[in-house]
Write an enzyme that holds these catalytic residues in place. Sequence first.
Site, mmCIF file in Angstrom:
data_model
loop_
_atom_site.group_PDB
_atom_site.id
_atom_site.type_symbol
_atom_site.label_atom_id
_atom_site.label_comp_id
_atom_site.label_asym_id
_atom_site.label_seq_id
_atom_site.Cartn_x
_atom_site.Cartn_y
_atom_site.Cartn_z
ATOM 1 N N TYR A 136 0.851 -1.199 0.000
ATOM 2 C CA TYR A 136 0.000 0.000 0.000
ATOM 3 C C TYR A 136 0.884 1.245 0.000
ATOM 4 O O TYR A 136 1.577 1.534 0.961
ATOM 5 C CB TYR A 136 -0.897 -0.052 1.233
ATOM 6 N N LYS A 164 -1.677 -1.457 -3.859
ATOM 7 C CA LYS A 164 -2.617 -0.350 -3.984
ATOM 8 C C LYS A 164 -1.805 0.933 -3.981
ATOM 9 O O LYS A 164 -0.964 1.152 -3.100
ATOM 10 C CB LYS A 164 -3.581 -0.338 -2.784
#
Lengths: 465, 429
Positions: A136, A164
């Site tokens: 992330y 992400k």
Amino acid sequence: MKLKIEGVLPAIVTPFKGDGSLNLEAFSSLVEWLLKAGVSGVVVAGTTGEFPYLSMEEKAKLFEQASSLLSGRALFVAGACAPSTREAVEVAHLAERCGADALLVVSPYYFKPTDKEVYEHYERVVSQTAAPVILYNIPQLTGYSIPWWVVEGLAELDGVAGIKDSSGSIAYLSTLYEKVGGRLSILCGSGEVMVGALAAGVDGLILAAANVLPEELVEIYRLFKEGRVAEARELQRRIQTVLRLIGRHGASAVKACLRAMGFDVGHTRLPLIQGGSPPYDVEMELLSRLSKLGKVSFKPTVKDFTLLVGEALTTPGSVDLAHIDLVAGLEDGPVGEAFREALREENPARKPALVDTKPRVAVVSTTPLVKERHRQLFYHYATKGVEMAVKEAVESRVIPEELAGKLVIVASVFVHPDAVNPRRVMLNNYKAMRDALLKAFTGRPSVGELASLGKSARHPFRYEP
Amino acid sequence: MPVIEGILPALVTPFRGEELDTEALRSLVEHLIGRGVSGVVVAGTTGEFPYLSMEERKAALEAVVDQVNGRVPVVAGAGASSTSEAVEHARVAEDIGADALLVVSPYYFKPSEKGIYQHYLELMSRVELPVLAYNIPQCTGYYIPRSVLEDLAAEGLSGVKDSSGNLPYLAEVASYLKGKATVLCGHDEVVLSALVLGASGAILASANVIPEVWLRVYKAFKEGRLEEARTMQARAQKLARLIARHGPLAVKAALRDLGLPAGRCRSPLEPGGSLPREVREEIRLELAKLGAVPMELPAEAEVYIEVEAGPKDSEVGYRWARELARPKAFREALLAVAEPNLAARPPTLIVPEVDVRSLRQASMVYGPVQAAVARAVIDSIGSVIPPEACETHVIIARVKLSPSLVDRGAVYWSAYRGMLKALKEVKWG
């Protein structure tokens, strides 16, 4: 085979009750509503879920609840985000015990790590859990962007399923697609660039805005996947302001929207505070956009129409700001008399503009209008903005239809003598008037709001420059 | 070679209309030398160098060199985006008779360390004059790496001007350049701290306006009177902050106040809202506090408030609406808000009882008074104001305050106390 993550996944907010405790009931109804809208999964205790403000016990309760709601219906992604590797592993174990399908693990923050430390952080989390890990990257909060070569290296690990990226950089996403596309699920975390990101090759979207507009986002995703790119782009354009404002203001903005839509999600925890980010005028803008999309409706709440007061400031463009103090009321009362009094003004630097809508508005300048440009901006552009807002307020029933002919309004408008940008002056005055009317007819800020927000108020002109 | 140290104003470039005004430049230089400055800098950042043509820079420098006539060193700005243009400026400055060159690090493109190093090395090889490298990341977008300055010092760089205001950076540069090159402070807000950390002087925008303050700071520091130096720096701190933030616009506004007109800045600095008139008035007030322009300053910040309150459909309600609808010149009424978008309840209208003639005065009312009155109303709900009155009543607060108040903090607290007291005297029925 690595887990493939696709579609739209809301980064769900964590609802709190008035006393600050978890509101699992509100959490459940939001999850059910999101599932009905067709989301492919839900991310719990991510950034929008205010993960750094949640205790381990609270995360446990959320994860258990999420697991029982989502099991077999949609992907359950649990946030295992922490500044230290040790804590990240602990949350990961907890999530795994609760049955999470995947873990979202933010790059370590507060201390700014080296690339080596980031690699080892992930390597250790992955080696100690069985659930697939989503890397992330959110440099606007961590102060660090995971370099593509670190992602490329980590992609070799079996336990790493995706990444992400919330930076909003299409260049970065494109590099990821070049290096790890097809091997990792690439997920875009910035709503503002979603169609662009899909074109750059991302597999799915984890979005804060998907709490608020799940159907629209699922639809954009579907259109894109069917090759109907122009339609996807147009649909995104319709909701772009909402995407931008939520992208910038995160959980507080999402919760403001959801509250207005009738979800009992409460407020963000301190120090995220109402009127901070988003500022009051941005919150109003967001809600007004949602009202145009049919998600929110405003009903006038006041009963006595003798004298209503509303005030609003809108700031984009500094010197082109708009500030309005308005008073609205029945023609045969104090406001009616003040309205007629205003129109008696003969001084050319002070003569009000009369807007002949229903209700009629006397637009009064708070400063004398001397310079030609200033006059032009006031009489033409600011007044036009006021007119737009009044028409809209009648159409949307913020001003009760049956009273529109019996009410009059006096709007005291400030246009800065140094203002330059006519369109901005018009739009700022439209927004300020729209917000001031809404506040006048819905009795805001309420006494309760003043009691809770008055103490933290910070007037921008109170301090020495 | 003259030593560049002490206090040097970064001269503004005066214009008359669009034209370079060398006469005004000469008078400014004469005025500043009369005040005792240690040297002058032509065509630096404050001199709007990127807006000047080669001919104009030349004409400005010629005028200054001629006017100074050897009394103090003249430093010529030789800044440019490309190395070749910087060299051209440097050679012209050398021909005209400048004593040193101030060379900003190349801007627009963000060059590599190598590129920055080569830029200065090339320039130093083409002129005899001492070269000052100039670090101003606010404009260039990057810092000159300390290692580059260290290497350039070994090749004969004479000094560094640092305008970043970043003290760790300045301390690092000063410690590595000690004994090899000088460091000059270019940030008005940290002059004394920079001297303490090893700077041998300062090139300042505000030295166009208040050279004597900086000369006193410098002298007091040199003579070991640190407390006096600190007092002087503190006295100039707000003006320094305003000038550091607003650059040549602020300096030219201040020079107008001092009766040393230097015209306007070139577009796009002017016109445009970059120096709001409130800030111009703040600058004038600071100059008055420093004794540079005459102005009557009040001793204390007393705010007097009278309150009337009543139901919306009473006489008070009628007056309330009328005051908002028919603003009186210089006494425009405004709503009390704790901050914009957070208006007090019961709706409270502030009516100034003294003429508010400038935007700066207005910012005193539309700021401290507005916030204080609102806060007092909000804090009185429940204790003094019956909660139901929040929906049924309105309040008018008539405010008397000296039109030239200076301290917003004091104004706020005085207005807050005054409003609390006045609210208690109201009969809520």
